[in-house]
Write a protein that holds these residues in place. Sequence first.
Motif, PDB file in Angstrom:
ATOM      1  N   ASP A  14      12.804  -5.512   3.216  1.00  0.00           N
ATOM      2  CA  ASP A  14      11.383  -5.210   3.023  1.00  0.00           C
ATOM      3  C   ASP A  14      11.184  -3.947   2.190  1.00  0.00           C
ATOM      4  N   THR A  21       1.614  -0.099  -5.591  1.00  0.00           N
ATOM      5  CA  THR A  21       0.869  -0.866  -4.611  1.00  0.00           C
ATOM      6  C   THR A  21       1.502  -2.236  -4.512  1.00  0.00           C
ATOM      7  N   GLU A  22       1.621  -2.716  -3.307  1.00  0.00           N
ATOM      8  CA  GLU A  22       2.189  -4.046  -3.085  1.00  0.00           C
ATOM      9  C   GLU A  22       1.185  -5.096  -3.557  1.00  0.00           C
ATOM     10  N   LEU A  30      -2.479  -3.741   2.197  1.00  0.00           N
ATOM     11  CA  LEU A  30      -1.428  -3.578   1.204  1.00  0.00           C
ATOM     12  C   LEU A  30      -0.805  -2.189   1.304  1.00  0.00           C
ATOM     13  N   ILE A  90       7.617  -2.523   1.655  1.00  0.00           N
ATOM     14  CA  ILE A  90       6.657  -3.610   1.495  1.00  0.00           C
ATOM     15  C   ILE A  90       6.240  -4.082   2.885  1.00  0.00           C
ATOM     16  N   VAL A  94       7.921 -11.051  -4.030  1.00  0.00           N
ATOM     17  CA  VAL A  94       6.716 -10.239  -3.895  1.00  0.00           C
ATOM     18  C   VAL A  94       6.466  -9.558  -5.231  1.00  0.00           C
ATOM     19  N   VAL A 122       4.696  -5.868  -7.183  1.00  0.00           N
ATOM     20  CA  VAL A 122       4.169  -4.516  -7.066  1.00  0.00           C
ATOM     21  C   VAL A 122       3.349  -4.224  -8.312  1.00  0.00           C
TER      22      VAL A 122
END
Length: 149
Positions: free
Chosen positions: A33, A50-51, A59, A77, A84, A86
């Motif tokens: 993560d 920022t995720e 987030l 995260i 994912v 970013v």
Amino acid sequence: MLNQTTTETEQPTDCTQWIDNRTAICSVDLEGDVAVLELYSEGTQKVTLTEAMQGDGELARQEFLLTEGHNTIRFSINHASETVGVTIDTGDVLYGKIVEQGGTLVGGPWGVSDAQAAGAGGAVGVAVVTLLLVLKRVYGRDEHAERVA
């Protein structure tokens, strides 16, 4: 008149994805993560990560101070999955980057039924090979000589 010489900073060859004229992405990876990013900066600057995700939820967001040269950033995260993203905010540019889980041969998530199917497939394979060897021996089609002693 004053003579002024400027030395150009040699841009790194491993950092091919430029966010703006001062910041480049060298590599990205996902370790559980945690997103691990290596960024190159041509000077000291602050960036905000920022995720980015699909779906609802809070987030993760964090600010980092980059120094001149290569910088390794570890960014936690909240919604880690196989893939994912970013966003990297340099103040002038908001840049999105997909971060993928590194190197599995066959990606998962795997469940109980998947493990059961793999076990059943392995058992069937072993049973078929064993049956073929026994049938060859019983019907005398085995090419190996029998042991005398």
